[in-house]
Write an enzyme that holds these catalytic residues in place. Structure first.
Site, PDB file in Angstrom:
ATOM      1  CG  MET A  12      -1.823   1.215   1.274  1.00  0.00           C
ATOM      2  SD  MET A  12      -3.245   0.997   2.358  1.00  0.00           S
ATOM      3  CE  MET A  12      -2.478   0.650   3.931  1.00  0.00           C
ATOM      4  CG  ASP A  37      12.329 -12.900   0.780  1.00  0.00           C
ATOM      5  OD1 ASP A  37      12.430 -12.294   1.864  1.00  0.00           O
ATOM      6  OD2 ASP A  37      11.766 -13.999   0.662  1.00  0.00           O
ATOM      7  CB  ILE A  38      13.918  -7.793   3.470  1.00  0.00           C
ATOM      8  CG1 ILE A  38      12.614  -8.137   4.175  1.00  0.00           C
ATOM      9  CG2 ILE A  38      13.782  -6.568   2.583  1.00  0.00           C
ATOM     10  CD1 ILE A  38      12.214  -7.081   5.210  1.00  0.00           C
ATOM     11  CB  THR A  62       1.178  -5.453   7.300  1.00  0.00           C
ATOM     12  OG1 THR A  62       0.762  -6.077   6.088  1.00  0.00           O
ATOM     13  CG2 THR A  62       2.380  -4.567   7.043  1.00  0.00           C
ATOM     14  CB  THR A 101       3.339   0.342  13.592  1.00  0.00           C
ATOM     15  OG1 THR A 101       2.041   0.308  14.154  1.00  0.00           O
ATOM     16  CG2 THR A 101       4.162  -0.731  14.281  1.00  0.00           C
ATOM     17  CG  ASP A 102      -0.451   3.020  15.627  1.00  0.00           C
ATOM     18  OD1 ASP A 102       0.003   2.335  14.693  1.00  0.00           O
ATOM     19  OD2 ASP A 102      -1.670   3.085  15.889  1.00  0.00           O
ATOM     20  CE1 TYR A 125       2.867  -5.066  11.618  1.00  0.00           C
ATOM     21  CE2 TYR A 125       1.726  -3.594  13.147  1.00  0.00           C
ATOM     22  CZ  TYR A 125       2.396  -3.798  11.951  1.00  0.00           C
ATOM     23  OH  TYR A 125       2.594  -2.744  11.096  1.00  0.00           O
ATOM     24  CD1 TRP A 150      -4.491   3.474  13.447  1.00  0.00           C
ATOM     25  CD2 TRP A 150      -6.472   4.530  13.344  1.00  0.00           C
ATOM     26  NE1 TRP A 150      -5.123   3.328  14.664  1.00  0.00           N
ATOM     27  CE2 TRP A 150      -6.338   3.965  14.623  1.00  0.00           C
ATOM     28  CE3 TRP A 150      -7.621   5.250  13.062  1.00  0.00           C
ATOM     29  CZ2 TRP A 150      -7.325   4.098  15.616  1.00  0.00           C
ATOM     30  CZ3 TRP A 150      -8.592   5.390  14.042  1.00  0.00           C
ATOM     31  CH2 TRP A 150      -8.455   4.820  15.292  1.00  0.00           C
TER      32      TRP A 150
HETATM   33  N1  LIG Z   1      -1.089  -0.412   7.266  1.00  0.00           N
HETATM   34  C1  LIG Z   1      -1.059   0.319   8.354  1.00  0.00           C
HETATM   35  O1  LIG Z   1      -2.098   0.749   8.883  1.00  0.00           O
HETATM   36  C2  LIG Z   1       0.263   0.685   8.986  1.00  0.00           C
HETATM   37  C3  LIG Z   1       0.251   1.459  10.144  1.00  0.00           C
HETATM   38  C4  LIG Z   1       1.466   1.855  10.699  1.00  0.00           C
HETATM   39  C5  LIG Z   1       2.661   1.456  10.125  1.00  0.00           C
HETATM   40  N2  LIG Z   1       2.643   0.669   9.022  1.00  0.00           N
HETATM   41  C6  LIG Z   1       3.923   0.252   8.461  1.00  0.00           C
HETATM   42  O2  LIG Z   1       4.057   0.859   7.187  1.00  0.00           O
HETATM   43  C7  LIG Z   1       4.813   0.004   6.321  1.00  0.00           C
HETATM   44  C8  LIG Z   1       4.044  -0.253   5.038  1.00  0.00           C
HETATM   45  O3  LIG Z   1       2.823  -0.881   5.379  1.00  0.00           O
HETATM   46  P1  LIG Z   1       1.717  -1.250   4.284  1.00  0.00           P
HETATM   47  O4  LIG Z   1       0.403  -1.131   4.944  1.00  0.00           O
HETATM   48  O5  LIG Z   1       2.001  -0.556   3.010  1.00  0.00           O
HETATM   49  O6  LIG Z   1       2.019  -2.816   4.101  1.00  0.00           O
HETATM   50  P2  LIG Z   1       1.535  -3.835   2.970  1.00  0.00           P
HETATM   51  O7  LIG Z   1       0.519  -3.202   2.079  1.00  0.00           O
HETATM   52  O8  LIG Z   1       1.186  -5.097   3.676  1.00  0.00           O
HETATM   53  O9  LIG Z   1       2.846  -4.031   2.109  1.00  0.00           O
HETATM   54  C9  LIG Z   1       3.929  -4.734   2.609  1.00  0.00           C
HETATM   55  C10 LIG Z   1       4.730  -5.237   1.416  1.00  0.00           C
HETATM   56  O10 LIG Z   1       5.847  -5.966   1.911  1.00  0.00           O
HETATM   57  C11 LIG Z   1       5.977  -7.122   1.110  1.00  0.00           C
HETATM   58  N3  LIG Z   1       6.743  -8.136   1.828  1.00  0.00           N
HETATM   59  C12 LIG Z   1       6.345  -8.998   2.800  1.00  0.00           C
HETATM   60  N4  LIG Z   1       7.367  -9.771   3.180  1.00  0.00           N
HETATM   61  C13 LIG Z   1       8.439  -9.407   2.440  1.00  0.00           C
HETATM   62  C14 LIG Z   1       9.777  -9.847   2.345  1.00  0.00           C
HETATM   63  N5  LIG Z   1      10.237 -10.870   3.105  1.00  0.00           N
HETATM   64  N6  LIG Z   1      10.622  -9.248   1.471  1.00  0.00           N
HETATM   65  C15 LIG Z   1      10.179  -8.244   0.677  1.00  0.00           C
HETATM   66  N7  LIG Z   1       8.914  -7.797   0.691  1.00  0.00           N
HETATM   67  C16 LIG Z   1       8.055  -8.369   1.570  1.00  0.00           C
HETATM   68  C17 LIG Z   1       4.560  -7.539   0.822  1.00  0.00           C
HETATM   69  O11 LIG Z   1       4.516  -8.440  -0.261  1.00  0.00           O
HETATM   70  P3  LIG Z   1       3.335  -9.540  -0.303  1.00  0.00           P
HETATM   71  O12 LIG Z   1       2.040  -8.756  -0.308  1.00  0.00           O
HETATM   72  O13 LIG Z   1       3.614 -10.268  -1.572  1.00  0.00           O
HETATM   73  O14 LIG Z   1       3.489 -10.350   0.948  1.00  0.00           O
HETATM   74  C18 LIG Z   1       3.937  -6.185   0.504  1.00  0.00           C
HETATM   75  O15 LIG Z   1       4.161  -5.842  -0.843  1.00  0.00           O
HETATM   76  C19 LIG Z   1       5.117  -1.250   7.134  1.00  0.00           C
HETATM   77  O16 LIG Z   1       6.382  -1.110   7.733  1.00  0.00           O
HETATM   78  C20 LIG Z   1       4.052  -1.236   8.217  1.00  0.00           C
HETATM   79  O17 LIG Z   1       4.472  -1.916   9.370  1.00  0.00           O
HETATM   80  C21 LIG Z   1       1.477   0.272   8.423  1.00  0.00           C
END
Ligand SMILES: NC(=O)c1ccc[n+]([C@@H]2O[C@H](COP(=O)([O-])OP(=O)(O)OC[C@H]3O[C@@H](n4cnc5c(N)ncnc54)[C@H](OP(=O)(O)O)[C@@H]3O)[C@@H](O)[C@H]2O)c1
Length: 280
Positions: A12, A37-38, A62, A101-102, A125, A150
């Site tokens: 996202m 892949d990290i 996530t 994250t929060d 998480y 969020w």
């Molecule tokens: N979403 C929220 O509300 C929120 C809130 C606060 C902070 N954050 C943080 O913001 C950041 C981005 O979040 P997001 O919501 O954009 O997450 P997301 O949509 O779930 O995207 C995460 C991406 O990471 C990829 N991924 C998973 N495992 C991996 C690996 N081993 N190597 C490389 N790529 C990998 C996923 O690929 P696949 O889909 O193919 O698994 C996906 O493309 C994250 O650090 C999250 O913790 C998110």
């Protein structure tokens, strides 16, 4: 050689970053898990090479509820792999921009969490993200650690889109009113993060839209925007038990960020903007 290596470019937030770097004409390499892949050390070394200016890590595990059952996997992706990525960045002289994250906070506070508040997560998480933060700090890498909350966007699975769709097809919805936080437009998050990086800011920052609300208040606002006939009612988290406990109060203190970039935009304006961009 690319100035920026973007990891998790199809997530996202990653999609927002890919669009932002392209729009700004920044030389970059946008990678998905298929490329990079990290958790794979050799794979990381292949992409994070001398000459890279910034590595932007949008990759993460996530799935908040699933992490309760798969804590070791969450710790590997959000913790240990992030630590190794940080070490690789330090080795080659690249700066690391990482997201957290929060949920690294317990949510028992009654005023916004400052950036230096001790980490005290209440779910798996949150613990995995806290581990990633600690390992970055220990690595000694030159870094920007951006905590947000969020997140939503006109794509991917997120609360704003889900409620928007439900509100169009249902007469009423019940949404929890006992968790309070700051919604954040992912595009704005990417833009502000890049600004902080360009201005030479380092260390932890909190970036979120301004204002705060409960999930119920956010849902009621969305319904009003897309279908005012849909009635949104408040309820408690007890009525929707989930595997992972959620922090009750996860409002991030964004003042340090606003001191640098100016006032953040109220969440209502950002939600309206994103709803208007859905499908566009
Ligand atoms: N979403 C929220 O509300 C929120 C809130 C606060 C902070 N954050 C943080 O913001 C950041 C981005 O979040 P997001 O919501 O954009 O997450 P997301 O949509 O779930 O995207 C995460 C991406 O990471 C990829 N991924 C998973 N495992 C991996 C690996 N081993 N190597 C490389 N790529 C990998 C996923 O690929 P696949 O889909 O193919 O698994 C996906 O493309 C994250 O650090 C999250 O913790 C998110």
């Amino acid at each position: 050689m690319s100035d920026f290596v973007l990891i998790g470019a199809d997530g996202m937030l990653g999609r927002c970053w890919a669009e932002l770097l392209a729009a700004r004409g920044v030389r970059h390499l946008a990678t998905t898990i298929e490329d990079l892949d990290i958790t794979d050390r050799a794979n990381v070394a292949l992409f994070v090479r001398p000459g890279t200016q910034w590595v932007v890590n949008c990759a993460a595990y996530t799935l908040v509820d699933a992490a309760e059952k798969h804590e070791d996997l969450a710790n590997e992706i959000n913790g240990r792999a992030v630590g190794r990525l940080a070490e690789r960045c330090r080795e080659v002289g690249a700066k690391l921009l990482h997201y957290s994250t929060d949920y690294v906070f317990s949510g028992t506070a009654s005023e916004p969490y400052p950036i230096d508040h001790p980490r005290d997560p209440v779910n798996a998480y949150g613990r995995s993200k806290a581990l990633g933060e600690e390992l970055i700090e220990q690595s000694g890498v030159d870094h920007l650690l951006v905590r947000s909350s969020w997140l939503y966007a006109p794509w991917a699975k997120n609360f704003v889109l889900t409620i928007g769709e439900l509100a169009m097809s249902k007469e009423s919805l019940r949404v929890v009113d006992d968790q309070r936080g700051r919604p954040t437009d992912s595009r704005r998050l990417a833009e502000v993060s890049l600004t902080l990086a360009e201005l030479g800011e380092r260390g932890p920052f909190h970036v979120a839209d301004s204002g705060e609300c409960t999930w119920f208040e956010l849902a009621a606002f969305i319904a009003q925007e897309v279908n005012p006939r849909c009635h949104v009612e408040p309820c408690t988290s007890d009525e929707f038990p989930r595997p992972a406990p959620r922090p009750a109060y996860s409002v991030l203190d964004i003042r340090a960020t606003e001191d640098v970039v100016g006032p953040m935009i109220p969440w209502q304006d950002r939600v309206r903007d994103v709803l208007a961009r859905v499908g566009g």
